[in-house]
Design a protein around this motif. Structure first.
Motif, mmCIF file in Angstrom:
data_model
loop_
_atom_site.group_PDB
_atom_site.id
_atom_site.type_symbol
_atom_site.label_atom_id
_atom_site.label_comp_id
_atom_site.label_asym_id
_atom_site.label_seq_id
_atom_site.Cartn_x
_atom_site.Cartn_y
_atom_site.Cartn_z
ATOM 1 N N LYS A 196 10.457 -5.063 5.826
ATOM 2 C CA LYS A 196 10.029 -7.097 5.718
ATOM 3 C C LYS A 196 8.977 -6.938 6.534
ATOM 4 C CE LYS A 196 12.665 -8.167 2.143
ATOM 5 N NZ LYS A 196 12.158 -8.131 1.071
ATOM 6 N N GLU A 224 3.478 -7.367 -2.030
ATOM 7 C CA GLU A 224 2.988 -8.482 -1.359
ATOM 8 C C GLU A 224 1.354 -9.028 -2.045
ATOM 9 O OE1 GLU A 224 2.850 -9.531 2.992
ATOM 10 O OE2 GLU A 224 3.626 -7.848 2.956
ATOM 11 N N PHE A 251 4.797 -13.540 -0.706
ATOM 12 C CA PHE A 251 6.412 -12.765 -0.117
ATOM 13 C C PHE A 251 5.743 -11.902 0.605
ATOM 14 C CE2 PHE A 251 8.369 -8.786 -1.541
ATOM 15 C CZ PHE A 251 9.766 -9.124 -2.420
ATOM 16 N N ARG A 252 6.876 -11.251 1.387
ATOM 17 C CA ARG A 252 6.782 -10.016 2.533
ATOM 18 C C ARG A 252 7.443 -9.011 2.585
ATOM 19 N NH1 ARG A 252 8.034 -12.481 8.577
ATOM 20 N NH2 ARG A 252 6.975 -10.208 9.685
ATOM 21 N N LYS A 302 10.108 -5.437 -2.383
ATOM 22 C CA LYS A 302 11.054 -5.533 -3.433
ATOM 23 C C LYS A 302 11.799 -4.869 -3.643
ATOM 24 C CE LYS A 302 10.101 -7.269 -8.337
ATOM 25 N NZ LYS A 302 10.582 -6.176 -8.607
ATOM 26 N N SER A 326 0.164 -12.290 -3.515
ATOM 27 C CA SER A 326 -0.823 -13.018 -2.624
ATOM 28 C C SER A 326 -1.944 -13.324 -3.579
ATOM 29 C CB SER A 326 -1.408 -12.111 -1.144
ATOM 30 O OG SER A 326 -2.722 -12.773 0.086
#
Length: 210
Positions: A174, A181, A191-192, A195, A185
């Motif tokens: 993360k 991510e 989202f960090r 996935k 954006s």
């Protein structure tokens, strides 16, 4: 019978798009498959001509690496962010329950054709890989494995194994910026990190023989 007869004609081959279209039609007719959806990426390699053909629908895909560069990368097809196009079969009498469902057909698939060269590497993958690993990292993995030497069939297996392992590491991290991510954006979403998703990778090394 039609297929068997056509197969006897020298030079004829089923294109990936034809394969996708026939397979989807078969699923629609199969009564034991009540409903479902799937992305699809079909690639054919002609050993005589060296021609690669593909048909892709959704966010699985493939890349072609030549030397240390990605010369082709299949773009992802989506309806909107994180909603890929998919071949879909809805339940019988679905009615209003699935009125807003996205139903895509083989006709929406992207097709591509190119002639490969000796030494080209073809990497096919699901979005669990492309959402977590950047193209430059994929190229680096291939280069490092190739430098280690060994039999070529083992090299390509090692490339696939290393890519899957690296993708799994990235999806748990993360603190590292992932392709997913960055895409989020661009859409104004937060989202960090990586996935979590299923990962499948297939690697092919092209060799020209006399």
């Amino acid at each position: 019978m039609d297929y068997e007869e056509r197969e006897q004609i020298e030079g004829w081959e089923m294109t990936p798009f034809e394969c996708l279209d026939l397979a989807y039609g078969g699923v629609l007719r199969e009564k034991y498959v009540q409903a479902g959806s799937s992305t699809a990426c079909i690639i054919s390699l002609n050993a005589s001509s060296g021609v690669l053909r593909s048909a892709n629908l959704g966010d699985s895909g493939y890349s072609i690496i030549r030397s240390t560069s990605v010369i082709h990368r299949q773009r992802a097809q989506t309806h909107f962010f994180n909603c890929p196009k998919q071949l879909t079969k809805l339940p019988a009498n679905a009615g209003r329950k699935f009125a807003r469902a996205c139903v895509d057909s083989p006709g929406e698939a992207d097709t591509y054709e190119t002639k490969l060269r000796d030494g080209d590497i073809v990497v096919a993958y699901t979005d669990g890989f492309s959402d977590n690993v950047f193209p430059s990292e994929m190229v680096t993995i291939c280069s490092l494995v190739a430098r280690a030497g060994g039999a070529e069939d083992q090299q390509v297996q090692n490339m696939a194994d290393r890519m899957v392992e690296y993708a799994r590491q990235c999806m748990k991290d993360k603190t590292r910026v992932s392709p997913f991510e960055r895409d989020a954006s661009r859409q104004g979403m937060y989202f960090r990190g990586g996935k979590p998703d299923d990962v499948t990778v297939i690697v092919g090394l092209i060799r020209e023989t006399s």
